[in-house]
Design a protein around this motif. Sequence first.
Motif, PDB file in Angstrom:
ATOM      1  N   THR A  21      72.133 100.295  40.950  1.00 35.31           N
ATOM      2  CA  THR A  21      73.040 101.413  41.196  1.00 35.31           C
ATOM      3  C   THR A  21      74.383 101.155  40.515  1.00 35.31           C
ATOM      4  OG1 THR A  21      71.950 101.862  43.298  1.00 35.31           O
ATOM      5  CG2 THR A  21      74.152 102.794  42.990  1.00 35.31           C
ATOM      6  N   ALA A  22      74.901  99.942  40.663  1.00 34.49           N
ATOM      7  CA  ALA A  22      76.170  99.589  40.012  1.00 34.49           C
ATOM      8  C   ALA A  22      76.051  99.707  38.496  1.00 34.49           C
ATOM      9  CB  ALA A  22      76.584  98.172  40.399  1.00 34.49           C
ATOM     10  N   ASP A  28      77.292 105.222  33.089  1.00 31.39           N
ATOM     11  CA  ASP A  28      77.700 106.630  33.020  1.00 31.39           C
ATOM     12  C   ASP A  28      79.162 106.823  33.419  1.00 31.39           C
ATOM     13  OD1 ASP A  28      75.217 107.497  32.156  1.00 31.39           O
ATOM     14  OD2 ASP A  28      74.481 107.868  34.182  1.00 31.39           O
ATOM     15  N   ARG A  29      79.936 105.761  33.332  1.00 34.16           N
ATOM     16  CA  ARG A  29      81.329 105.770  33.786  1.00 34.16           C
ATOM     17  C   ARG A  29      82.133 106.920  33.204  1.00 34.16           C
ATOM     18  NH1 ARG A  29      86.259 103.672  31.858  1.00 34.16           N
ATOM     19  NH2 ARG A  29      87.619 102.900  33.516  1.00 34.16           N
ATOM     20  N   THR A  30      82.083 107.100  31.903  1.00 33.18           N
ATOM     21  CA  THR A  30      82.903 108.124  31.252  1.00 33.18           C
ATOM     22  C   THR A  30      82.493 109.524  31.696  1.00 33.18           C
ATOM     23  OG1 THR A  30      83.233 106.689  29.346  1.00 33.18           O
ATOM     24  CG2 THR A  30      83.660 109.034  29.016  1.00 33.18           C
ATOM     25  N   ALA A  31      81.197 109.794  31.691  1.00 37.86           N
ATOM     26  CA  ALA A  31      80.722 111.121  32.100  1.00 37.86           C
ATOM     27  C   ALA A  31      81.045 111.393  33.568  1.00 37.86           C
ATOM     28  CB  ALA A  31      79.218 111.239  31.860  1.00 37.86           C
ATOM     29  N   LEU A  32      80.862 110.391  34.413  1.00 38.56           N
ATOM     30  CA  LEU A  32      81.176 110.565  35.828  1.00 38.56           C
ATOM     31  C   LEU A  32      82.669 110.800  36.041  1.00 38.56           C
ATOM     32  CD1 LEU A  32      78.892 107.810  37.376  1.00 38.56           C
ATOM     33  CD2 LEU A  32      78.686 110.287  37.728  1.00 38.56           C
ATOM     34  N   VAL A  51      85.391 105.411  39.795  1.00 38.94           N
ATOM     35  CA  VAL A  51      84.058 104.962  39.378  1.00 38.94           C
ATOM     36  C   VAL A  51      84.029 103.437  39.349  1.00 38.94           C
ATOM     37  CG1 VAL A  51      82.324 104.988  37.537  1.00 38.94           C
ATOM     38  CG2 VAL A  51      83.600 107.070  38.058  1.00 38.94           C
ATOM     39  N   ASP A  52      85.073 102.834  38.799  1.00 40.57           N
ATOM     40  CA  ASP A  52      85.152 101.371  38.760  1.00 40.57           C
ATOM     41  C   ASP A  52      85.100 100.785  40.170  1.00 40.57           C
ATOM     42  OD1 ASP A  52      85.343 101.472  36.008  1.00 40.57           O
ATOM     43  OD2 ASP A  52      87.530 101.229  35.985  1.00 40.57           O
ATOM     44  N   ARG A  53      85.792 101.417  41.078  1.00 44.31           N
ATOM     45  CA  ARG A  53      85.793 100.957  42.470  1.00 44.31           C
ATOM     46  C   ARG A  53      84.378 101.035  43.047  1.00 44.31           C
ATOM     47  NH1 ARG A  53      87.875  98.044  46.660  1.00 44.31           N
ATOM     48  NH2 ARG A  53      87.623  99.166  48.571  1.00 44.31           N
ATOM     49  N   ASP A  78      89.743  94.425  47.582  1.00 45.43           N
ATOM     50  CA  ASP A  78      90.010  95.136  46.335  1.00 45.43           C
ATOM     51  C   ASP A  78      89.613  94.250  45.162  1.00 45.43           C
ATOM     52  OD1 ASP A  78      90.858  96.649  44.231  1.00 45.43           O
ATOM     53  OD2 ASP A  78      92.832  97.061  45.074  1.00 45.43           O
ATOM     54  N   LEU A  79      88.365  94.389  44.730  1.00 50.70           N
ATOM     55  CA  LEU A  79      87.863  93.558  43.638  1.00 50.70           C
ATOM     56  C   LEU A  79      88.433  93.969  42.291  1.00 50.70           C
ATOM     57  CD1 LEU A  79      84.144  93.148  44.712  1.00 50.70           C
ATOM     58  CD2 LEU A  79      86.051  91.595  45.057  1.00 50.70           C
TER      59      LEU A  79
END
Length: 92
Positions: A21-22, A28-32, A51-53, A78-79
Amino acid sequence: MAHRELGGLPRHRRAAILEATARLLDEDRTALARLMARDAGKPVTLAAAEVDRAVGVFRQAAEETRRFGVSALPPDADLIASHGRALVDTAA
């Protein structure tokens, strides 16, 4: 319902699902981020941080699934701010 199905899986399998899932979110980070920005009317940079979180949360969950009962991070760790590093104490 899903809780029972997932709860019946071995920890390594649940961890693999969380890691996948990660990975998919990260791919798809940019599209999301664009979709979230358009939907919420916020800057893309803030949406990308969300999205990064989420990616960090799923990765953390995968790690915790592997060592369940051995150690724990606070759920609000907070990673992103810590660049993926966190101190972890082993449980007694």
